[in-house]
Design an enzyme around this catalytic site. Sequence first.
Site, PDB file in Angstrom:
ATOM      1  N   HIS A 187       0.467  -1.039  -0.124  1.00  0.00           N
ATOM      2  CA  HIS A 187       0.061   0.084   0.683  1.00  0.00           C
ATOM      3  C   HIS A 187       0.702   1.047   0.309  1.00  0.00           C
ATOM      4  O   HIS A 187       0.494   2.053  -0.720  1.00  0.00           O
ATOM      5  CB  HIS A 187      -1.069   0.019   0.875  1.00  0.00           C
ATOM      6  CG  HIS A 187      -2.164  -1.372   1.126  1.00  0.00           C
ATOM      7  ND1 HIS A 187      -1.687  -2.728   1.547  1.00  0.00           N
ATOM      8  CD2 HIS A 187      -3.218  -0.605   0.584  1.00  0.00           C
ATOM      9  CE1 HIS A 187      -2.772  -2.901   1.585  1.00  0.00           C
ATOM     10  NE2 HIS A 187      -3.821  -1.950   1.287  1.00  0.00           N
ATOM     11  N   ASP A 257      -4.695  -6.152  -7.836  1.00  0.00           N
ATOM     12  CA  ASP A 257      -4.813  -5.736  -6.468  1.00  0.00           C
ATOM     13  C   ASP A 257      -4.790  -3.884  -6.999  1.00  0.00           C
ATOM     14  O   ASP A 257      -5.157  -3.559  -7.648  1.00  0.00           O
ATOM     15  CB  ASP A 257      -4.014  -5.704  -5.711  1.00  0.00           C
ATOM     16  CG  ASP A 257      -3.663  -6.119  -4.217  1.00  0.00           C
ATOM     17  OD1 ASP A 257      -5.021  -5.262  -3.935  1.00  0.00           O
ATOM     18  OD2 ASP A 257      -2.973  -6.064  -3.862  1.00  0.00           O
TER      19      ASP A 257
END
Length: 358
Positions: A187, A257
């Site tokens: 992230h 993702d």
Amino acid sequence: MQHAPLIIDIAGTALTSDDRRRLAHPLVGGMILFARNWVGRTQLTALTAQIKRLRPDLLICVDHEGGRVQRFRTDGFTHLPPMRALGQLWMRDAMRAQDAASACGYVLGSELRACGVDLSFAPVLDLDWADAQGGSRSSVIGDRAFHADARVVTMLAKSVAHGLLRAGMAHCGKHFPGHGGVAADSHTELPRDTRALKALLKDDAAPYGWLGSTLAAVMPAHVVYPRVDARPAGFSARWLQAILRQRLGFGGAIITDDLSMKAARHIEGRTVSPTDAVLAALAAGCDMALLCNQSLGNGQVVDDTIDGLARAQLSGQWQPSEASAARRLALLPPIQQAQPWDDLMRDAAYLRALALLP
């Protein structure tokens, strides 16, 4: 069939005119829900019904695994255990653990389906590698993983998938070929796993080979494995086509993702735009591209990405795929009208599954 590769989000708890315009676009094939889109079951069910009236074929998704990754936690939703609890149960009673895993999948899927959600991005197939202190090497995965043993992960994940299937929901294994061996969080940074392909296939990627003919969807990791490819797995034709599809025999949908994550914005040393990230993922072999949290504010990133993909199609830079379109549609529940919540609460199979949870 229209190849509609984009999965986007919305900012609030009901559709705005901008949401309707974006979700109606023929290049948008799905939307993902977050906790900010949730007030309660009645509101969520009304929201998903709004979406289906607009686009019956739109895939409504959520990250809802159990443990710390569970978007809906109130108003009757069961607090599911982290998947590590199933791995711990396996060490005491492997047969009961498989039954409990199937029950987890059934409860998870039936509650979401009762509120109109089509697909949860679960189960996690990453291995729970230990660090030098004996904890999880990857904090972002941690107790989301079933176990350190790929064989245990495979059996428990297959049981969860079976429970989801019984509830009328497909499943998505993640994060191929494995995120559990790196400490960095994709992230916020770009993780690198320096192991050789042979080691990765023997351990982390093994569940994908054993489940290659049964997995409905796979989500690749935003991790670089430099001894295999300089690109993150989700942008790598070698990983997605040569290894996942050809060598491991996977025939289902490949869904990126979140492409707004920091690790997805850097390809071979270049910083790329969301549109370029989508195009790179589709060129590598992904069927759908997930773009999260970009509807907040005025949603300009979402609009720019939709427009950028449309221009790429018109210029011939990207061409739709009938096979990808079919894989997306295959993830929709076979019966759109799910069992209503009040009926589910009295259903014998659901009550039995609740009793089996660890």
